[in-house]
Enzyme design. Structure first.
Site, PDB file in Angstrom:
ATOM      1  N   SER A 188      -6.639   4.504 -12.084  1.00  0.00           N
ATOM      2  CA  SER A 188      -5.560   5.465 -11.882  1.00  0.00           C
ATOM      3  C   SER A 188      -4.252   4.874 -12.377  1.00  0.00           C
ATOM      4  CB  SER A 188      -5.457   5.756 -10.378  1.00  0.00           C
ATOM      5  OG  SER A 188      -4.225   6.379 -10.093  1.00  0.00           O
ATOM      6  N   TYR A 197      -4.853   3.031  -0.966  1.00  0.00           N
ATOM      7  CA  TYR A 197      -5.717   3.680  -1.968  1.00  0.00           C
ATOM      8  C   TYR A 197      -5.480   3.048  -3.344  1.00  0.00           C
ATOM      9  CZ  TYR A 197      -6.615   6.792  -5.817  1.00  0.00           C
ATOM     10  OH  TYR A 197      -6.992   7.262  -7.044  1.00  0.00           O
ATOM     11  N   LYS A 250      -7.734   0.380  -6.237  1.00  0.00           N
ATOM     12  CA  LYS A 250      -7.903   0.491  -7.699  1.00  0.00           C
ATOM     13  C   LYS A 250      -7.459  -0.800  -8.382  1.00  0.00           C
ATOM     14  CE  LYS A 250      -9.423   4.759  -7.647  1.00  0.00           C
ATOM     15  NZ  LYS A 250     -10.853   5.027  -7.868  1.00  0.00           N
TER      16      LYS A 250
END
Ligand code: UDP
Length: 338
Positions: free
Chosen positions: A124, A149, A153
């Protein structure tokens, strides 16, 4: 190629499954349907005329996943499965780290056991944190993130790169998505968030269809053209084609390589509302609220690397994204629920 698509019943996974099938690849979807609907499998078949294979399994259940992997015997994996709600990750970081890291460990161990070393990973643009000004370049500096979150990544990109360094034979693509929106032009698959959407486009669509009263504009005093936040929105069908391009170029990559998947252009919140009003023919009331904590004013991709190395660029416009998003939402006002 036979591709195992983890999280293949989700928003981006399902569109990628369609793109793979349309390119003549074989697809097996591994999904535990925790945040997705089994109806997606029927819809993919309706669109493509081919029913993908299905392993209804949780990656964290290593034994069951290993058995499913052995029975599918794929050549490559595209790994979408994971938790993705930023706010939830702030409230429950342990769950996010345990789930997103644990399921990827299970996948990597299983791939090693079966001698499969070609992997495309859903990363992302959140990994750019606030370390660069747009356009974000893949090699523009240290990766960082402002929430758990996003940190999963960042960590998984690092873990995958370390794995690829540790032994020869791995081909790993790290795809850094900007803001995927829109839907398949058939209106049969699209984004179906749980509860009240956190992201702008699904929120606008629920206002347009009458499920929510008005859009909250999180700040109109940013140093942008109209004062509202600017993002690089990309049609999910373009994004899906980017996965196919990465998969087909993967054998040329020794180790791990990151590519941005974006359009290279920013669009403001107010411009998005106007685009969805035009596409839906419905007025979309909006009210200005304070800035949302952690939001950046502007974000868009440098698309040079994906264009030159993958031969892929996004081609669909904001008007296409709004039209296809509206078709999905108006044909399925409650998403995949009956
Ligand atoms: N945004 C907004 N209202 C909303 C949701 C988002 O004004 O209800 C804004 C947000 O501040 C940002 C842009 O829309 O400028 C995109 O937000 P989104 O959550 O979709 O993506 P992200 O912030 O993760 O890039």
């Amino acid at each position: 190629m036979h591709v195992l698509v983890t999280g293949g019943a989700g928003f981006i996974g399902s569109h990628t499954a369609v793109a793979l099938l349309e390119r003549g690849h074989r697809v097996t979807i591994a999904d535990d349907f925790q945040n997705s609907s089994p109806k997606v499998i029927d819809r993919i078949e309706q669109i493509t005329g081919t029913r993908p294979g299905l392993a209804a399994v949780d990656l964290l259940d290593e034994e069951a996943f290993d058995a499913a992997f052995a029975s599918a015997s794929p050549d490559a994996v595209i790994h979408f499965a994971g938790l993705k709600a930023v706010g939830e990750s702030v409230a429950d970081p342990l769950r996010y780290y345990a789930h997103n890291l644990g399921s990827t460990f299970s996948l990597l161990k299983t791939m090693k056991r079966h001698g499969v070393r070609s992997l495309v990973f859903s990363s992302s643009a959140t990994v750019y944190g606030d370390q660069q000004d747009p356009p974000y370049r893949e090699d523009g500096g240290r990766l960082d993130a402002t929430n758990p979150y996003g940190m999963t990544k960042v960590m998984l990109e690092r873990i995958l790169s370390d794995v690829a360094e540790s032994e020869g034979g791995w081909h790993i693509g790290l795809l850094r998505y900007f803001n995927p929106i829109g839907a398949h032009p058939s209106g049969l698959i699209g984004e179906d968030p749980n509860g009240i959407p956190n992201n702008l486009a699904p929120y606008i669509l629920q206002v347009a269809v009458g499920r929510l009263p008005e859009v909250n504009i999180f700040g109109d005093d940013y140093a942008t053209a109209d004062g509202t936040g600017e993002r690089d929105y990309i049609h999910v069908a373009d994004l899906a084609e980017g996965h196919v391009a990465a998969l087909e170029k993967l054998s040329a990559v020794e180790g791990a390589r990151a590519w941005n998947l974006g359009t290279g252009a920013g669009t403001s919140v107010r411009q998005m509302i106007a685009a969805f009003e035009a596409a839906s023919g419905h007025p979309i009331p909006a009210i200005v609220r304070p800035r949302r904590e952690g939001d950046l004013p502007r974000s868009w991709a440098d698309t040079t690397r994906a264009a030159s190395e993958l031969g892929w660029t996004a081609s669909r416009s904001i008007a296409d994204m709004a039209r296809d998003g509206w078709r999905w939402q108006s044909q399925n006002p409650n998403g995949f629920a009956d």
